[in-house]
Design an enzyme around this catalytic site. Structure first.
Site, PDB file in Angstrom:
ATOM      1  CB  ILE A 213      -8.771 -13.732  15.000  1.00  0.00           C
ATOM      2  CG1 ILE A 213      -7.420 -14.281  14.483  1.00  0.00           C
ATOM      3  CG2 ILE A 213      -8.699 -12.219  15.169  1.00  0.00           C
ATOM      4  CD1 ILE A 213      -7.033 -13.828  13.084  1.00  0.00           C
ATOM      5  CG  ASP A 232     -19.096 -18.322  15.080  1.00  0.00           C
ATOM      6  OD1 ASP A 232     -19.383 -19.014  14.092  1.00  0.00           O
ATOM      7  OD2 ASP A 232     -17.937 -17.963  15.338  1.00  0.00           O
ATOM      8  CG  ASP A 255     -25.049 -17.842   7.909  1.00  0.00           C
ATOM      9  OD1 ASP A 255     -24.349 -16.844   7.589  1.00  0.00           O
ATOM     10  OD2 ASP A 255     -25.030 -18.910   7.275  1.00  0.00           O
ATOM     11  N   GLY A 282     -14.991 -14.761   8.898  1.00  0.00           N
ATOM     12  CA  GLY A 282     -14.414 -14.854   7.557  1.00  0.00           C
ATOM     13  C   GLY A 282     -14.164 -16.304   7.201  1.00  0.00           C
ATOM     14  CG  LEU A 289      -9.957 -17.036 -12.023  1.00  0.00           C
ATOM     15  CD1 LEU A 289     -11.123 -16.790 -11.068  1.00  0.00           C
ATOM     16  CD2 LEU A 289      -9.533 -15.732 -12.685  1.00  0.00           C
ATOM     17  CG  ASN A 291      -8.279 -25.784 -11.112  1.00  0.00           C
ATOM     18  OD1 ASN A 291      -8.579 -26.169 -12.234  1.00  0.00           O
ATOM     19  ND2 ASN A 291      -7.056 -25.860 -10.619  1.00  0.00           N
ATOM     20  CG  ASN A 339      -1.557 -15.830  -0.943  1.00  0.00           C
ATOM     21  OD1 ASN A 339      -0.431 -16.059  -1.391  1.00  0.00           O
ATOM     22  ND2 ASN A 339      -2.040 -16.433   0.127  1.00  0.00           N
ATOM     23  CE1 TYR A 345      -9.859 -14.808   3.833  1.00  0.00           C
ATOM     24  CE2 TYR A 345      -7.663 -14.153   3.139  1.00  0.00           C
ATOM     25  CZ  TYR A 345      -8.597 -14.346   4.140  1.00  0.00           C
ATOM     26  OH  TYR A 345      -8.259 -14.065   5.443  1.00  0.00           O
ATOM     27  CE  LYS A 349     -10.804 -11.542   5.091  1.00  0.00           C
ATOM     28  NZ  LYS A 349     -11.590 -11.249   6.295  1.00  0.00           N
TER      29      LYS A 349
HETATM   30  P1  NAI Z   1     -11.512 -19.138  12.082  1.00  0.00           P
HETATM   31  O1  NAI Z   1     -11.974 -19.968  10.933  1.00  0.00           O
HETATM   32  O2  NAI Z   1     -10.744 -19.799  13.176  1.00  0.00           O
HETATM   33  O3  NAI Z   1     -12.761 -18.365  12.731  1.00  0.00           O
HETATM   34  C1  NAI Z   1     -13.718 -17.714  11.958  1.00  0.00           C
HETATM   35  C2  NAI Z   1     -15.053 -17.735  12.693  1.00  0.00           C
HETATM   36  O4  NAI Z   1     -16.021 -17.076  11.855  1.00  0.00           O
HETATM   37  C3  NAI Z   1     -15.555 -19.162  12.954  1.00  0.00           C
HETATM   38  O5  NAI Z   1     -15.930 -19.299  14.296  1.00  0.00           O
HETATM   39  C4  NAI Z   1     -16.718 -19.295  12.002  1.00  0.00           C
HETATM   40  O6  NAI Z   1     -17.734 -20.147  12.468  1.00  0.00           O
HETATM   41  C5  NAI Z   1     -17.199 -17.847  11.907  1.00  0.00           C
HETATM   42  N1  NAI Z   1     -18.016 -17.652  10.707  1.00  0.00           N
HETATM   43  C6  NAI Z   1     -17.744 -18.094   9.454  1.00  0.00           C
HETATM   44  N2  NAI Z   1     -18.784 -17.808   8.658  1.00  0.00           N
HETATM   45  C7  NAI Z   1     -19.719 -17.185   9.409  1.00  0.00           C
HETATM   46  C8  NAI Z   1     -21.010 -16.678   9.132  1.00  0.00           C
HETATM   47  N3  NAI Z   1     -21.568 -16.771   7.913  1.00  0.00           N
HETATM   48  N4  NAI Z   1     -21.702 -16.092  10.141  1.00  0.00           N
HETATM   49  C9  NAI Z   1     -21.163 -16.001  11.376  1.00  0.00           C
HETATM   50  N5  NAI Z   1     -19.936 -16.482  11.689  1.00  0.00           N
HETATM   51  C10 NAI Z   1     -19.233 -17.077  10.715  1.00  0.00           C
HETATM   52  O7  NAI Z   1     -10.666 -17.938  11.422  1.00  0.00           O
HETATM   53  P2  NAI Z   1      -9.597 -16.951  12.070  1.00  0.00           P
HETATM   54  O8  NAI Z   1      -8.249 -17.411  11.663  1.00  0.00           O
HETATM   55  O9  NAI Z   1      -9.875 -16.703  13.502  1.00  0.00           O
HETATM   56  O10 NAI Z   1      -9.897 -15.614  11.214  1.00  0.00           O
HETATM   57  C11 NAI Z   1     -10.711 -14.554  11.677  1.00  0.00           C
HETATM   58  C12 NAI Z   1     -10.669 -13.436  10.644  1.00  0.00           C
HETATM   59  O11 NAI Z   1      -9.328 -13.033  10.400  1.00  0.00           O
HETATM   60  C13 NAI Z   1     -11.243 -13.853   9.286  1.00  0.00           C
HETATM   61  O12 NAI Z   1     -11.933 -12.758   8.723  1.00  0.00           O
HETATM   62  C14 NAI Z   1      -9.997 -14.170   8.489  1.00  0.00           C
HETATM   63  O13 NAI Z   1     -10.224 -14.041   7.098  1.00  0.00           O
HETATM   64  C15 NAI Z   1      -9.048 -13.115   9.011  1.00  0.00           C
HETATM   65  N6  NAI Z   1      -7.638 -13.436   8.813  1.00  0.00           N
HETATM   66  C16 NAI Z   1      -7.025 -14.511   9.441  1.00  0.00           C
HETATM   67  C17 NAI Z   1      -5.675 -14.762   9.234  1.00  0.00           C
HETATM   68  C18 NAI Z   1      -4.963 -15.894   9.918  1.00  0.00           C
HETATM   69  O14 NAI Z   1      -3.746 -16.046   9.701  1.00  0.00           O
HETATM   70  N7  NAI Z   1      -5.612 -16.707  10.742  1.00  0.00           N
HETATM   71  C19 NAI Z   1      -4.881 -13.927   8.351  1.00  0.00           C
HETATM   72  C20 NAI Z   1      -5.597 -12.835   7.759  1.00  0.00           C
HETATM   73  C21 NAI Z   1      -6.923 -12.618   7.997  1.00  0.00           C
END
Ligand code: NAI
Length: 440
Positions: A213, A232, A255, A282, A289, A291, A339, A345, A349
């Site tokens: 995203i 990232d 980070d 994220g 919980l 576990n 959930n 998580y 959120k």
């Molecule tokens: P993803 O795992 O594909 O991408 C997340 C990115 O954040 C990765 O590139 C990762 O390296 C980076 N990241 C993680 N920890 C980090 C840190 N400490 N410092 C800097 N960067 C860091 O996840 P996705 O699916 O693109 O999700 C993006 C956001 O949307 C997240 O906040 C996720 O919780 C939220 N989200 C996603 C959903 C989905 O269906 N994919 C649903 C609801 C929320």
């Protein structure tokens, strides 16, 4: 992982078979593309009650600027806007039914129904009752209308403050936003010089931009004219450099949980600061919980919430975000609905939503900045591709549009919130979930 069921139901045999078996028949959604950036066709403008938005510079003028052909009657509207701001009692509420009952069937596939409501008047319980009634009406219509049509309720007092929102909702950019209630304040807004490049001359920082995203958000903000700073973790530096390079932006391998992350972001920004801050990074560490060891709790809270609080505070206190700035954080429908297996998580959120609601009024008053959140539902990413097949299929189908969203759907919603003319949108948590049944 491609949604093969959606492709199958798009074919004639697939349509036939799934109809015979009574299975869901999702419509392939019309999304934004450079070739088809907007809808073409007629916008049916209807009313119920006496609207306070009428007038020479009111709603009609704003709708006329969307590019659609505004009509009082239409055989096949691509969008219907029902102005119900003047609904104050049971009789005027009945006009909502009278206006929409004859036309819902004629709305084009992947079209829009937008109901405009007024803020609830706590001094008038009749007005409050029938205005609240609009929410049940809109959410129910969203669930039954089908054919990829989205239904939204906007509460507003000033049509001009809602122009960026109406343009977003009346475009293919909002394909996966449905069943939402969005409030718009009466902020002073200035239209961008070019609606196609609203972020020209602005700088945006997106965390977690190496993939998923976040990558789509960075690409969409760059499309809208922003200079993007893509952040990232150092472990994703190669992908990050590639994304930033493709978008003509800069990469910041960092980070976000590092104690000095705020200072390092400030050091990496141009001297005139930042206009848009997108907290997207994220992680999940799922377990029930019973576990869930602390090692699974802490990192999730640290990345998803604590670092959002820390970087926001660091940038605001150092003046790193300019007046007119925008903060967009990423919540999740899991945080709104809860959930199983995600206490960590969902807590993080839900915390994001709390931060947004509390900070929005003060950030606006003290810094001229808006603070909003997107709450994605089931989005097709590497994260959800790893989910077991049965759960993945359930996630995809259990929403009004019968399919998962794409990263670009979250990105377009973020770009609308980041828009310079979206100053009236503040403190909102907008779900991008196709009206998921979770927490609906
Ligand atoms: P993803 O795992 O594909 O991408 C997340 C990115 O954040 C990765 O590139 C990762 O390296 C980076 N990241 C993680 N920890 C980090 C840190 N400490 N410092 C800097 N960067 C860091 O996840 P996705 O699916 O693109 O999700 C993006 C956001 O949307 C997240 O906040 C996720 O919780 C939220 N989200 C996603 C959903 C989905 O269906 N994919 C649903 C609801 C929320």
């Amino acid at each position: 992982m491609a949604d093969r069921y959606l492709s199958f139901t798009g074919t004639a045999p697939g349509r036939f078979l799934t109809r015979r078996l009574g299975l869901p028949q999702p419509t392939a959604l019309h999304r934004w593309s450079a070739e088809h950036p907007s809808f073409t066709g007629e916008l049916l403008h209807l009313g119920a009650g006496k609207s306070p938005l009428d007038g020479p510079d009111g709603l009609a003028a704003v709708l006329a600027r969307t590019g659609l052909a505004v009509r009082a009657r239409s055989e096949r509207p691509v969008a219907v806007v029902l102005d119900a701001t003047g609904v104050t009692d049971i009789d005027t509420l009945a006009e909502v039914h009278a206006a929409l009952h004859p036309v819902v069937r004629s709305v084009a596939r992947s079209g829009r129904v937008i109901v405009l409501g007024a803020p609830l008047d706590t001094a008038d319980h009749h007005q409050a009752a029938v205005q609240q009634a609009l929410e049940g009406f809109v959410r129910s219509l969203g669930k039954e209308i089908g054919r990829g049509i989205t239904v939204t309720l906007l509460r507003l007092t000033d049509a001009n403050a809602a122009e960026s929102t109406l343009r977003f909702l009346l475009s293919p950019k909002s394909a996966y936003v449905s069943g939402q209630v969005i409030g718009i304040g009466g902020a002073e807004v200035t239209a961008p010089a070019d609606w196609a490049l609203p972020l020209a001359g602005r700088t945006a920082l997106v965390t977690g931009a190496a993939r998923g995203i976040g990558e789509a958000v960075a690409a969409t903000l760059a499309r809208d004219g922003a200079r993007v700073v893509c952040l990232d973790v150092p472990g994703a530096a190669v992908e990050l450099e590639s994304v930033a390079g493709r978008l003509g932006g800069t990469a910041l391998a960092l980070d976000i949980t590092a104690p000095d992350a705020g200072a390092r972001i400030l050091a990496a920004l141009p001297s005139d600061g930042l206009d848009v801050l997108v907290h997207n990074a994220g992680i999940t560490r799922d377990r029930r919980l019973v576990n869930m060891a602390a090692e699974r709790w802490s990192p999730v809270l640290d990345v998803n919430l604590a670092s959002v609080l820390r970087t926001t505070d660091a940038l605001l206190s150092a003046g790193g975000l300019r007046t007119g700035g925008r903060i967009v954080a990423t919540a999740s429908i899991a945080g709104l609905a809860g959930n199983a297996g995600q206490t960590n998580y969902a807590a993080s959120k839900a915390g994001v939503a709390g931060l947004v609601r509390a900070l929005a009024p003060t950030a606006a008053a003290e810094h001229g900045i808006t603070v909003n959140a997107v709450a994605p539902g089931f989005i097709e990413t590497k994260m959800t591709a790893a989910v077991p097949l049965f759960i993945r299929e359930a996630g995809r189908r259990m929403n009004s549009l019968g399919q998962g969203g794409l990263p670009v759907d979250v990105a377009e919603t973020t770009a609308w919130l980041a828009h310079p003319a979206s100053g009236g949108v503040n403190g909102q948590v907008v779900r991008v979930c196709g009206q998921s049944l979770l927490g609906a």
